[in-house]
Motif scaffolding. Structure first.
Motif, mmCIF file in Angstrom:
data_model
loop_
_atom_site.group_PDB
_atom_site.id
_atom_site.type_symbol
_atom_site.label_atom_id
_atom_site.label_comp_id
_atom_site.label_asym_id
_atom_site.label_seq_id
_atom_site.Cartn_x
_atom_site.Cartn_y
_atom_site.Cartn_z
ATOM 1 N N ARG A 213 7.515 -8.966 6.046
ATOM 2 C CA ARG A 213 6.405 -8.941 7.039
ATOM 3 C C ARG A 213 5.027 -7.980 6.731
ATOM 4 N NH1 ARG A 213 2.229 -8.728 9.788
ATOM 5 N NH2 ARG A 213 2.032 -9.158 11.907
ATOM 6 N N TYR A 214 5.357 -6.726 6.328
ATOM 7 C CA TYR A 214 4.163 -5.842 6.120
ATOM 8 C C TYR A 214 3.912 -5.526 4.888
ATOM 9 C CZ TYR A 214 4.961 -5.327 11.037
ATOM 10 O OH TYR A 214 5.285 -5.539 12.365
ATOM 11 N N PHE A 215 4.619 -5.749 3.782
ATOM 12 C CA PHE A 215 4.314 -5.475 2.385
ATOM 13 C C PHE A 215 3.936 -6.870 1.471
ATOM 14 C CE2 PHE A 215 6.807 -1.883 3.972
ATOM 15 C CZ PHE A 215 6.224 -0.943 3.268
ATOM 16 N N THR A 216 3.589 -6.473 0.402
ATOM 17 C CA THR A 216 2.972 -7.476 -0.619
ATOM 18 C C THR A 216 4.319 -8.355 -1.222
ATOM 19 O OG1 THR A 216 2.872 -6.463 -2.429
ATOM 20 C CG2 THR A 216 0.889 -6.061 -1.132
ATOM 21 N N ALA A 217 3.975 -9.630 -1.603
ATOM 22 C CA ALA A 217 5.253 -10.258 -1.920
ATOM 23 C C ALA A 217 5.843 -9.434 -3.239
ATOM 24 C CB ALA A 217 4.637 -11.553 -2.688
ATOM 25 N N TYR A 218 4.736 -8.842 -4.032
ATOM 26 C CA TYR A 218 5.570 -8.026 -5.270
ATOM 27 C C TYR A 218 6.342 -6.903 -4.625
ATOM 28 C CZ TYR A 218 5.826 -4.714 -8.959
ATOM 29 O OH TYR A 218 6.347 -3.847 -10.121
ATOM 30 N N GLU A 219 6.002 -6.383 -3.627
ATOM 31 C CA GLU A 219 6.641 -5.341 -2.842
ATOM 32 C C GLU A 219 7.896 -5.667 -2.307
ATOM 33 O OE1 GLU A 219 3.130 -2.009 -2.091
ATOM 34 O OE2 GLU A 219 3.308 -3.842 -0.771
ATOM 35 N N THR A 220 7.976 -6.829 -1.647
ATOM 36 C CA THR A 220 9.017 -7.233 -1.177
ATOM 37 C C THR A 220 10.131 -7.528 -2.168
ATOM 38 O OG1 THR A 220 7.441 -8.043 0.848
ATOM 39 C CG2 THR A 220 9.857 -9.252 0.390
ATOM 40 N N ARG B 235 5.198 0.172 13.251
ATOM 41 C CA ARG B 235 4.302 1.413 13.284
ATOM 42 C C ARG B 235 3.827 2.194 12.138
ATOM 43 N NH1 ARG B 235 0.932 4.317 13.076
ATOM 44 N NH2 ARG B 235 -0.033 5.711 14.470
ATOM 45 N N PHE B 236 5.212 2.358 11.323
ATOM 46 C CA PHE B 236 4.943 3.202 9.901
ATOM 47 C C PHE B 236 5.479 2.168 8.913
ATOM 48 C CE2 PHE B 236 5.880 6.057 13.875
ATOM 49 C CZ PHE B 236 4.541 6.874 13.508
ATOM 50 N N HIS B 237 4.662 1.620 8.048
ATOM 51 C CA HIS B 237 5.224 0.857 7.173
ATOM 52 C C HIS B 237 4.346 1.022 5.880
ATOM 53 C CE1 HIS B 237 2.795 -1.566 9.926
ATOM 54 N NE2 HIS B 237 2.021 -1.818 8.904
ATOM 55 N N GLU B 238 3.622 2.169 5.628
ATOM 56 C CA GLU B 238 2.891 2.407 4.320
ATOM 57 C C GLU B 238 3.543 2.511 3.149
ATOM 58 O OE1 GLU B 238 0.130 5.380 5.480
ATOM 59 O OE2 GLU B 238 -0.663 4.622 7.199
ATOM 60 N N SER B 239 4.937 2.884 3.219
ATOM 61 C CA SER B 239 5.550 3.071 2.086
ATOM 62 C C SER B 239 7.008 2.861 2.103
ATOM 63 C CB SER B 239 5.669 4.393 1.300
ATOM 64 O OG SER B 239 6.098 5.446 2.476
ATOM 65 N N PHE B 240 7.927 2.631 1.152
ATOM 66 C CA PHE B 240 9.217 2.346 1.142
ATOM 67 C C PHE B 240 9.753 3.536 1.707
ATOM 68 C CE2 PHE B 240 9.459 -0.730 -2.637
ATOM 69 C CZ PHE B 240 8.945 -1.798 -1.824
ATOM 70 N N GLN B 241 9.432 4.835 1.453
ATOM 71 C CA GLN B 241 9.959 6.110 1.982
ATOM 72 C C GLN B 241 9.838 6.026 3.249
ATOM 73 O OE1 GLN B 241 7.808 5.722 -0.584
ATOM 74 N NE2 GLN B 241 8.079 7.577 -2.087
#
Length: 199
Positions: A34-41, A169-175
Protein backbone atom coordinates in the motif's frame (compact mmCIF):
# COMPACT_ATOMS: atom_id res chain seq x y z
CA UNK A 1 -25.37 -33.03 17.35
CA UNK A 2 -26.67 -29.50 17.78
CA UNK A 3 -25.19 -26.06 17.42
CA UNK A 4 -25.80 -24.92 20.99
CA UNK A 5 -24.85 -21.52 22.32
CA UNK A 6 -21.59 -22.76 23.86
CA UNK A 7 -20.43 -24.30 20.58
CA UNK A 8 -21.25 -21.16 18.59
CA UNK A 9 -19.50 -18.94 21.14
CA UNK A 10 -16.42 -21.19 21.06
CA UNK A 11 -16.38 -21.22 17.26
CA UNK A 12 -16.75 -17.43 17.10
CA UNK A 13 -13.81 -16.80 19.42
CA UNK A 14 -11.65 -19.34 17.62
CA UNK A 15 -12.43 -17.58 14.33
CA UNK A 16 -11.38 -14.25 15.84
CA UNK A 17 -8.23 -15.87 17.17
CA UNK A 18 -7.23 -17.29 13.79
CA UNK A 19 -8.08 -13.98 12.09
CA UNK A 20 -5.92 -12.02 14.54
CA UNK A 21 -3.02 -14.48 14.18
CA UNK A 22 -3.01 -14.36 10.41
CA UNK A 23 -3.35 -10.58 10.44
CA UNK A 24 -0.20 -10.40 12.55
CA UNK A 25 1.49 -12.88 10.20
CA UNK A 26 0.50 -11.35 6.83
CA UNK A 27 -0.49 -7.70 7.24
CA UNK A 28 3.05 -6.38 6.77
CA UNK A 29 3.28 -7.39 3.11
CA UNK A 30 -0.13 -5.85 2.36
CA UNK A 31 0.84 -2.63 4.14
CA UNK A 32 4.13 -2.40 2.26
CA UNK A 33 2.23 -2.91 -1.00
CA UNK A 34 0.00 0.00 0.00
CA UNK A 35 2.74 2.48 0.93
CA UNK A 36 5.81 1.50 -1.13
CA UNK A 37 6.59 1.31 -4.84
CA UNK A 38 6.10 -1.88 -6.82
CA UNK A 39 9.87 -2.45 -6.92
CA UNK A 40 10.24 -1.97 -3.16
CA UNK A 41 7.25 -4.23 -2.54
CA UNK A 42 8.93 -6.93 -4.59
CA UNK A 43 12.11 -6.67 -2.53
CA UNK A 44 10.17 -6.76 0.74
CA UNK A 45 8.02 -9.70 -0.37
CA UNK A 46 11.16 -11.62 -1.34
CA UNK A 47 12.91 -11.49 2.03
CA UNK A 48 9.56 -11.79 3.83
CA UNK A 49 8.82 -15.04 2.00
CA UNK A 50 12.08 -16.56 3.21
CA UNK A 51 11.91 -15.02 6.66
CA UNK A 52 8.43 -16.36 7.36
CA UNK A 53 9.90 -19.86 7.25
CA UNK A 54 11.28 -19.23 10.75
CA UNK A 55 7.75 -18.87 12.12
CA UNK A 56 6.79 -22.29 10.76
CA UNK A 57 8.50 -24.03 13.68
CA UNK A 58 6.11 -22.41 16.14
CA UNK A 59 3.10 -22.81 13.85
CA UNK A 60 3.72 -26.53 13.23
CA UNK A 61 4.39 -27.26 16.89
CA UNK A 62 1.24 -25.32 17.80
CA UNK A 63 -0.71 -27.78 15.67
CA UNK A 64 0.91 -30.64 17.61
CA UNK A 65 0.35 -28.97 20.99
CA UNK A 66 -3.36 -28.25 20.52
CA UNK A 67 -4.69 -31.86 20.60
CA UNK A 68 -2.23 -32.81 23.34
CA UNK A 69 -3.57 -30.06 25.60
CA UNK A 70 -7.20 -30.92 24.79
CA UNK A 71 -6.60 -34.58 25.63
CA UNK A 72 -4.82 -33.71 28.88
CA UNK A 73 -7.73 -31.49 29.93
CA UNK A 74 -10.17 -34.34 29.25
CA UNK A 75 -8.00 -36.64 31.36
CA UNK A 76 -7.67 -34.08 34.15
CA UNK A 77 -3.91 -33.83 33.71
CA UNK A 78 -1.53 -30.86 33.89
CA UNK A 79 -1.25 -28.92 30.60
CA UNK A 80 1.75 -26.62 30.97
CA UNK A 81 4.52 -29.18 30.62
CA UNK A 82 3.89 -29.87 26.92
CA UNK A 83 3.68 -26.11 26.35
CA UNK A 84 7.13 -25.54 27.85
CA UNK A 85 8.55 -28.45 25.87
CA UNK A 86 7.17 -27.10 22.60
CA UNK A 87 8.27 -23.60 23.49
CA UNK A 88 11.81 -24.68 24.22
CA UNK A 89 11.96 -26.58 20.93
CA UNK A 90 10.50 -23.60 19.05
CA UNK A 91 13.00 -21.17 20.56
CA UNK A 92 15.93 -23.45 19.75
CA UNK A 93 14.92 -24.13 16.16
CA UNK A 94 13.90 -20.54 15.46
CA UNK A 95 17.11 -19.18 16.91
CA UNK A 96 19.21 -21.59 14.85
CA UNK A 97 17.32 -20.72 11.65
CA UNK A 98 17.62 -16.98 12.33
CA UNK A 99 21.37 -17.25 12.88
CA UNK A 100 21.75 -19.11 9.59
CA UNK A 101 19.71 -16.45 7.75
CA UNK A 102 21.75 -13.75 9.48
CA UNK A 103 25.10 -15.26 8.45
CA UNK A 104 24.20 -16.29 4.89
CA UNK A 105 21.47 -13.88 3.73
CA UNK A 106 22.91 -13.27 0.27
CA UNK A 107 23.29 -16.98 -0.38
CA UNK A 108 19.65 -17.68 0.44
CA UNK A 109 18.32 -14.68 -1.46
CA UNK A 110 20.52 -15.23 -4.51
CA UNK A 111 20.12 -19.00 -4.84
CA UNK A 112 16.43 -19.31 -3.96
CA UNK A 113 15.01 -16.09 -5.39
CA UNK A 114 17.56 -14.64 -7.80
CA UNK A 115 20.20 -11.94 -7.76
CA UNK A 116 17.63 -9.25 -8.55
CA UNK A 117 16.42 -9.53 -4.93
CA UNK A 118 19.83 -9.28 -3.23
CA UNK A 119 19.05 -5.75 -2.08
CA UNK A 120 16.76 -7.27 0.52
CA UNK A 121 19.42 -9.62 1.91
CA UNK A 122 20.43 -7.19 4.68
CA UNK A 123 16.92 -7.36 6.13
CA UNK A 124 16.54 -11.15 6.07
CA UNK A 125 18.06 -11.91 9.46
CA UNK A 126 16.04 -9.20 11.18
CA UNK A 127 12.82 -10.39 9.58
CA UNK A 128 13.57 -14.00 10.48
CA UNK A 129 14.04 -13.03 14.13
CA UNK A 130 10.70 -11.21 14.16
CA UNK A 131 9.00 -14.22 12.63
CA UNK A 132 10.51 -16.36 15.36
CA UNK A 133 8.59 -14.21 17.85
CA UNK A 134 5.44 -14.59 15.76
CA UNK A 135 5.89 -18.37 15.86
CA UNK A 136 5.88 -18.21 19.67
CA UNK A 137 2.73 -16.06 19.51
CA UNK A 138 1.06 -18.82 17.46
CA UNK A 139 2.18 -21.45 19.97
CA UNK A 140 0.81 -19.62 23.00
CA UNK A 141 -2.40 -18.69 21.19
CA UNK A 142 -3.12 -22.31 20.29
CA UNK A 143 -2.46 -23.26 23.91
CA UNK A 144 -5.07 -20.77 25.10
CA UNK A 145 -7.55 -21.92 22.46
CA UNK A 146 -7.09 -25.54 23.50
CA UNK A 147 -7.90 -24.51 27.07
CA UNK A 148 -10.94 -22.52 25.99
CA UNK A 149 -9.36 -19.26 27.18
CA UNK A 150 -9.98 -16.52 24.64
CA UNK A 151 -8.80 -13.36 26.36
CA UNK A 152 -5.64 -13.71 24.23
CA UNK A 153 -7.69 -12.47 21.26
CA UNK A 154 -7.77 -8.98 22.74
CA UNK A 155 -3.97 -8.99 22.99
CA UNK A 156 -3.58 -10.03 19.36
CA UNK A 157 -6.16 -7.56 18.10
CA UNK A 158 -4.43 -4.80 20.03
CA UNK A 159 -1.07 -5.73 18.50
CA UNK A 160 -2.61 -5.91 15.04
CA UNK A 161 -4.27 -2.51 15.33
CA UNK A 162 -1.02 -1.03 16.66
CA UNK A 163 0.85 -2.42 13.66
CA UNK A 164 -1.68 -1.03 11.19
CA UNK A 165 -1.74 2.42 12.76
CA UNK A 166 2.02 2.75 13.14
CA UNK A 167 2.82 1.58 9.62
CA UNK A 168 0.17 3.95 8.27
CA UNK A 169 2.00 6.77 10.06
CA UNK A 170 5.63 5.68 9.73
CA UNK A 171 6.53 4.05 6.41
CA UNK A 172 9.50 5.91 5.02
CA UNK A 173 11.82 2.89 5.06
CA UNK A 174 11.93 -0.85 5.56
CA UNK A 175 13.74 -0.22 8.83
CA UNK A 176 10.72 1.62 10.19
CA UNK A 177 8.37 -1.17 9.10
CA UNK A 178 10.59 -3.86 10.65
CA UNK A 179 10.82 -1.94 13.92
CA UNK A 180 7.03 -1.69 14.02
CA UNK A 181 6.68 -5.40 13.26
CA UNK A 182 9.08 -6.17 16.09
CA UNK A 183 7.14 -3.96 18.52
CA UNK A 184 3.84 -5.59 17.54
CA UNK A 185 5.19 -9.15 17.80
CA UNK A 186 7.12 -8.52 21.03
CA UNK A 187 4.15 -6.68 22.53
CA UNK A 188 1.79 -9.52 21.65
CA UNK A 189 4.20 -12.09 23.09
CA UNK A 190 4.64 -10.10 26.31
CA UNK A 191 0.87 -9.79 26.67
CA UNK A 192 0.38 -13.53 26.17
CA UNK A 193 3.03 -14.36 28.76
CA UNK A 194 1.26 -12.04 31.16
CA UNK A 195 -2.00 -13.91 30.54
CA UNK A 196 -0.19 -17.21 30.98
CA UNK A 197 1.06 -16.12 34.37
CA UNK A 198 -2.52 -15.72 35.60
CA UNK A 199 -3.93 -18.72 33.69
Amino acid sequence: FSFDEHFLSHAFWMFLGFLALHTLWNADVLLVERYFTAYETGIFSAFATLGKAVSLFGILLAGVLFPVVVRRIEEGRETHKPLWACMGLTVGLSLAATVVLWIFPRSFMGVLLGEQYLEGARYLGYYGGIMGLVGLVFLLSYFFMARGRFSFVYVLLGAGVLELLLVARFHESFQQVLLILFLAAAGALAGLFLLLRYD
